[in-house]
Design an enzyme around this catalytic site. Structure first.
Site, PDB file in Angstrom:
ATOM      1  CD  GLU A  34      -2.486   1.851   0.442  1.00 37.92           C
ATOM      2  OE1 GLU A  34      -3.254   1.101  -0.191  1.00 37.92           O
ATOM      3  OE2 GLU A  34      -2.370   3.078   0.193  1.00 37.92           O
ATOM      4  NE  ARG A 117     -16.687   4.707   1.013  1.00 38.26           N
ATOM      5  CZ  ARG A 117     -16.336   4.263  -0.185  1.00 38.26           C
ATOM      6  NH1 ARG A 117     -15.180   3.719  -0.386  1.00 38.26           N
ATOM      7  NH2 ARG A 117     -17.147   4.382  -1.199  1.00 38.26           N
ATOM      8  NE  ARG A 199     -19.907  12.494  -0.705  1.00 35.69           N
ATOM      9  CZ  ARG A 199     -20.685  11.486  -1.088  1.00 35.69           C
ATOM     10  NH1 ARG A 199     -21.025  11.368  -2.348  1.00 35.69           N
ATOM     11  NH2 ARG A 199     -21.119  10.602  -0.233  1.00 35.69           N
ATOM     12  CB  ALA A 326     -17.365  -1.925  -2.767  1.00 37.29           C
TER      13      ALA A 326
HETATM   14  C1  LIG Z   1     -19.675   8.449  -3.428  1.00 33.15           C
HETATM   15  C2  LIG Z   1     -19.453   6.972  -3.603  1.00 33.15           C
HETATM   16  C3  LIG Z   1     -20.309   6.072  -2.990  1.00 33.15           C
HETATM   17  C4  LIG Z   1     -20.136   4.695  -3.175  1.00 33.15           C
HETATM   18  N1  LIG Z   1     -20.986   3.830  -2.555  1.00 33.15           N
HETATM   19  C5  LIG Z   1     -20.856   2.501  -2.759  1.00 33.15           C
HETATM   20  C6  LIG Z   1     -21.745   1.569  -2.126  1.00 33.15           C
HETATM   21  O1  LIG Z   1     -22.633   1.941  -1.359  1.00 33.15           O
HETATM   22  N2  LIG Z   1     -21.584   0.239  -2.390  1.00 33.15           N
HETATM   23  C7  LIG Z   1     -20.600  -0.218  -3.236  1.00 33.15           C
HETATM   24  O2  LIG Z   1     -20.531  -1.435  -3.472  1.00 33.15           O
HETATM   25  N3  LIG Z   1     -19.729   0.643  -3.819  1.00 33.15           N
HETATM   26  C8  LIG Z   1     -19.818   1.978  -3.598  1.00 33.15           C
HETATM   27  N4  LIG Z   1     -18.932   2.844  -4.170  1.00 33.15           N
HETATM   28  C9  LIG Z   1     -17.798   2.302  -4.949  1.00 33.15           C
HETATM   29  C10 LIG Z   1     -16.660   1.850  -4.016  1.00 33.15           C
HETATM   30  O3  LIG Z   1     -16.286   2.925  -3.178  1.00 33.15           O
HETATM   31  C11 LIG Z   1     -15.444   1.385  -4.816  1.00 33.15           C
HETATM   32  O4  LIG Z   1     -15.860   0.490  -5.815  1.00 33.15           O
HETATM   33  C12 LIG Z   1     -14.425   0.687  -3.898  1.00 33.15           C
HETATM   34  O5  LIG Z   1     -13.963   1.560  -2.897  1.00 33.15           O
HETATM   35  C13 LIG Z   1     -13.242   0.181  -4.722  1.00 33.15           C
HETATM   36  O6  LIG Z   1     -12.325  -0.436  -3.866  1.00 33.15           O
HETATM   37  P1  LIG Z   1     -10.865  -0.815  -4.386  1.00 33.15           P
HETATM   38  O7  LIG Z   1     -10.201  -1.487  -3.233  1.00 33.15           O
HETATM   39  O8  LIG Z   1     -10.953  -1.523  -5.694  1.00 33.15           O
HETATM   40  O9  LIG Z   1     -10.162   0.574  -4.719  1.00 33.15           O
HETATM   41  P2  LIG Z   1      -9.779   1.773  -3.730  1.00 33.15           P
HETATM   42  O10 LIG Z   1     -10.743   1.856  -2.612  1.00 33.15           O
HETATM   43  O11 LIG Z   1      -9.603   2.968  -4.593  1.00 33.15           O
HETATM   44  O12 LIG Z   1      -8.376   1.353  -3.116  1.00 33.15           O
HETATM   45  C14 LIG Z   1      -7.195   1.438  -3.870  1.00 33.15           C
HETATM   46  C15 LIG Z   1      -6.008   1.396  -2.914  1.00 33.15           C
HETATM   47  O13 LIG Z   1      -4.822   1.317  -3.691  1.00 33.15           O
HETATM   48  C16 LIG Z   1      -3.860   2.239  -3.196  1.00 33.15           C
HETATM   49  N5  LIG Z   1      -2.988   2.578  -4.335  1.00 33.15           N
HETATM   50  C17 LIG Z   1      -3.314   3.297  -5.435  1.00 33.15           C
HETATM   51  N6  LIG Z   1      -2.264   3.358  -6.280  1.00 33.15           N
HETATM   52  C18 LIG Z   1      -1.253   2.652  -5.704  1.00 33.15           C
HETATM   53  C19 LIG Z   1       0.073   2.335  -6.108  1.00 33.15           C
HETATM   54  N7  LIG Z   1       0.586   2.766  -7.273  1.00 33.15           N
HETATM   55  N8  LIG Z   1       0.838   1.578  -5.285  1.00 33.15           N
HETATM   56  C20 LIG Z   1       0.341   1.118  -4.085  1.00 33.15           C
HETATM   57  N9  LIG Z   1      -0.915   1.405  -3.652  1.00 33.15           N
HETATM   58  C21 LIG Z   1      -1.711   2.150  -4.464  1.00 33.15           C
HETATM   59  C22 LIG Z   1      -4.691   3.400  -2.669  1.00 33.15           C
HETATM   60  O14 LIG Z   1      -3.985   4.172  -1.731  1.00 33.15           O
HETATM   61  C23 LIG Z   1      -5.879   2.649  -2.052  1.00 33.15           C
HETATM   62  O15 LIG Z   1      -5.622   2.275  -0.720  1.00 33.15           O
HETATM   63  C24 LIG Z   1     -19.083   4.217  -4.001  1.00 33.15           C
HETATM   64  C25 LIG Z   1     -18.211   5.125  -4.606  1.00 33.15           C
HETATM   65  C26 LIG Z   1     -18.391   6.487  -4.406  1.00 33.15           C
HETATM   66  C27 LIG Z   1     -17.440   7.450  -5.079  1.00 33.15           C
END
Ligand SMILES: Cc1cc2nc3c(=O)[nH]c(=O)nc-3n(C[C@H](O)[C@H](O)[C@H](O)COP(=O)(O)OP(=O)(O)OC[C@H]3O[C@@H](n4cnc5c(N)ncnc54)[C@H](O)[C@@H]3O)c2cc1C
Length: 433
Positions: A34, A117, A199, A326
Site C-alpha cells: 500500500e 468504510r 457533498r 465495491a
Molecule cells: C460516493 C461513492 C459512494 C459509493 N458507494 C458505494 C456503495 O454503497 N456500495 C458499493 O458497493 N460501492 C460503492 N462505491 C464504490 C466503491 O467505493 C469502490 O468500488 C471501492 O472503494 C473500490 O475499492 P478498491 O479497493 O478496488 O479501490 P480503492 O478503494 O480505490 O483502493 C485502492 C487502494 O490502492 C492504493 N494505491 C493506489 N495506487 C497505488 C500504487 N501505485 N501503489 C500502491 N498502492 C496504491 C490506494 O492508496 C488505495 O488504498 C461508491 C463510490 C463512491 C465514489
C-alpha cells in the site's frame, strides 16, 4: 513438492484487503503493498447487497460476521424515495407525497447492509497477520519477463518485491492497469463521466427544516433536469448534489477542485423552492467539487496479461449511481481467490505452473470482463436517469422505476460461477474448518 503461491496485492483498499484475507485463508501467501503510510479509508458510509454477501461468505465467512457486527441493515420497511425536485411550485406541494413523490423502490430487494468504510477496512486488516501488509510502497512499474520466474514489482522508494502473481487492486487510477495495458492504451487512464458531486453534512434539524420530516425516515433522492440531490440521515444528514457538467474537468489526477456554493445555486435555479435554496446548506468556504471518473469511455480490453491481473476499481471503475462498485469487486475477489486456490492444489512447479497461472488469469479476465463493462455502463445510465437525460425514461416515474428495478435485478441475480467450471463453485462453497 509444490511451493506455496506468493501473491503481491498492490493497493490496500477494501478489495485488496478482502482478497488478501481470502487468499491467506486458502494457505496462499498474499502480501499487500500500500502506498499510504497506514490503512486509510474515508469515514463515509457504503453498503453491500445481499448478493455480494453471498460471495463474501465464500471468500471468508468471518468477513460477513464482521460486516454484520458494524452494519445498519435495511428491512422490509425501508425504501428509497424518489421525489420530483423540479416541478413543485410551493414548499407545501414539494412536501406533499401525492403531488411530488415520484416512486419508491424497496431497498430490501437489494437487502443492503451499510457500514462506515474505515471501520470495515480496519476490521478486515485486523484479520491479517502482521507480515501481510507493507506500507509506503507505491508501485511505479513491474517486470513480467520469461527470464525471471517471478513478477518483479518496483516501488517509488527504489525498493522492489517479487511474487508469482501480481493482483492490481490499486483503484481507479491504477498504475498496474497502465503497465499491464501499455502506456499507449487509452484504458490506462480513467475518463471524466461529465458528472460532478458536491457533498456536505448538516445537523439533522437543519436538514429537516430545509427538506421536511421525510429525510429522517429513508434515503431521499430529489430528481430533476441535469442534477439530483441525495440525502441520507444518521446523526447528521449526508447531502450530495450530483450534476451533469459538459466541460472538461480541470484536475483529472486529483479529481477534486475548490468550488463556490454559487455553482450549486446556479444548478438549481428554477427548481422547486426547497431545492432552489439548498445551496445555503453548503459552507461558504472550503467547498470542493469532485469530478466523477470511470472506465466507460475506454473499457480495458482485458483484465489480465501474463502473471498480472486487475481486481476491483482498477478493472471496472464506475460512477456511483448504481452504488455497487465495491460489490462488483467482491465478485472479482471470490473468483480470483478460488482460481488461485485451485491452482495451488494442483501442486505444479516450473514452466507448467507458470503456464497454468497465465491460463488461470485469462480465465479470470474472460469471466469478469462482460460483467465489469455492464456495471460501469449501467451505472452511468442510472445517473442519466436521475438527471432526466436518458431518452427512454425522460421524467416519467413509471418508466424510471421500471428501469431502475430492471438494472438492480441484473445486479443481484448474477451468478459469478455460471460461466466457469462447476468444480470452482464446489471448491468455493466447500465447508472448511
Ligand atoms: C460516493 C461513492 C459512494 C459509493 N458507494 C458505494 C456503495 O454503497 N456500495 C458499493 O458497493 N460501492 C460503492 N462505491 C464504490 C466503491 O467505493 C469502490 O468500488 C471501492 O472503494 C473500490 O475499492 P478498491 O479497493 O478496488 O479501490 P480503492 O478503494 O480505490 O483502493 C485502492 C487502494 O490502492 C492504493 N494505491 C493506489 N495506487 C497505488 C500504487 N501505485 N501503489 C500502491 N498502492 C496504491 C490506494 O492508496 C488505495 O488504498 C461508491 C463510490 C463512491 C465514489
Amino acid at each position: 513438492m509444490s511451493i506455496p503461491l506468493e501473491v503481491a496485492i498492490v493497493g490496500g483498499g477494501i478489495i485488496g484487503v478482502m482478497t488478501a484475507v481470502g487468499l491467506r485463508r486458502r494457505g496462499i501467501k498474499a502480501v499487500v503493498y500500500e502506498r499510504a503510510s497506514t490503512w486509510h479509508e474515508v469515514s463515509a458510509g457504503f453498503a453491500f447487497t445481499g448478493a455480494a454477501r453471498v460471495w463474501m461468505e465464500q471468500i471468508d465467512p468471518a468477513l460477513v460476521q464482521l460486516l454484520g457486527s458494524i452494519s445498519q441493515k435495511t428491512d422490509a420497511s425501508s425504501s428509497n424515495a424518489y421525489w420530483d425536485g423540479f416541478h413543485p411550485q410551493s414548499i407545501e406541494d414539494a412536501l406533499d407525497e401525492k403531488k411530488s413523490l415520484m416512486f419508491r423502490t424497496p431497498t430490501n430487494n437489494l437487502s443492503f447492509w451499510g457500514c462506515v468504510r474505515s471501520q470495515f477496512l480496519r476490521g478486515m486488516a485486523d484479520m491479517l497477520p502482521e507480515d501481510a501488509a507493507v506500507f509506503g510502497k507505491q508501485l511505479v512499474s513491474y517486470d513480467d519477463t520469461d527470464e525471471d520466474d517471478k513478477v518483479v514489482l518496483h516501488f517509488e522508494d527504489g525498493t522492489m518485491a517479487k511474487a508469482d502473481v501480481l493482483l492490481g487492486c490499486d483503484g481507479i487510477h491504477s498504475t498496474t492497469r497502465r503497465v499491464l495495458l501499455g502506456t499507449d492504451c487509452p484504458s490506462g487512464r480513467a475518463g471524466f463521466s461529465h458528472t460532478v458531486t458536491y457533498r456536505t453534512m448538516v445537523p439533522i434539524d437543519q436538514g429537516v427544516a430545509a427538506l421536511g420530516e421525510k429525510v429522517k425516515y429513508s434515503a431521499c433522492n430529489h430528481l430533476g433536469p441535469n442534477a439530483d440531490l441525495l440525502v441520507a440521515s444518521g446523526t447528521l444528514l449526508n447531502i450530495a448534489v450530483f450534476a451533469y457538467d459538459d466541460q472538461e474537468f480541470p484536475d483529472p489526477e486529483r479529481m477534486v477542485v475548490s468550488a463556490d456554493r454559487s455553482e450549486i445555486e446556479e444548478l438549481f435555479k428554477g427548481w422547486s423552492p426547497q431545492l432552489a435554496n439548498i445551496w445555503k446548506l453548503y459552507p461558504e468556504e472550503k467547498l470542493v467539487k469532485w469530478g466523477i471518473f470511470d472506465l466507460e469511455d475506454n473499457p480495458p480490453p482485458t483484465y489480465a496479461r501474463g502473471r498480472a491481473c486487475l481486481v476491483g476499481d482498477a478493472a471496472h471503475a464506475s460512477t456511483p449511481y448504481l452504488g455497487v462498485g465495491a460489490c462488483t469487486g467482491v465478485e472479482d475477489s471470490v473468483v480470483i481467490c478460488t482460481l488461485l486456490e485451485s491452482l495451488q492444489q494442483q501442486a505444479l512447479v516450473g514452466d507448467v505452473r507458470r503456464r497454468m497461472l497465465h491460463d488461470a488469469l485469462q480465465t479470470y479476465s474472460q469471466a469478469r470482463l462482460e460483467r465489469g463493462r455492464w456495471i460501469h455502463h449501467h451505472s452511468r445510465q442510472m445517473g442519466q436517469i436521475y438527471h432526466w437525460r436518458h431518452g427512454p425514461t425522460g421524467c416519467d416515474p413509471e418508466r424510471m422505476k421500471q428501469k431502475l428495478e430492471e438494472n438492480w435485478a441484473t445486479v443481484v441475480e448474477y451468478d459469478v460461477w455460471a460461466a466457469l467450471d462447476p468444480a470452482l463453485r464446489e471448491l468455493a462453497t466447500r465447508p472448511r474448518s
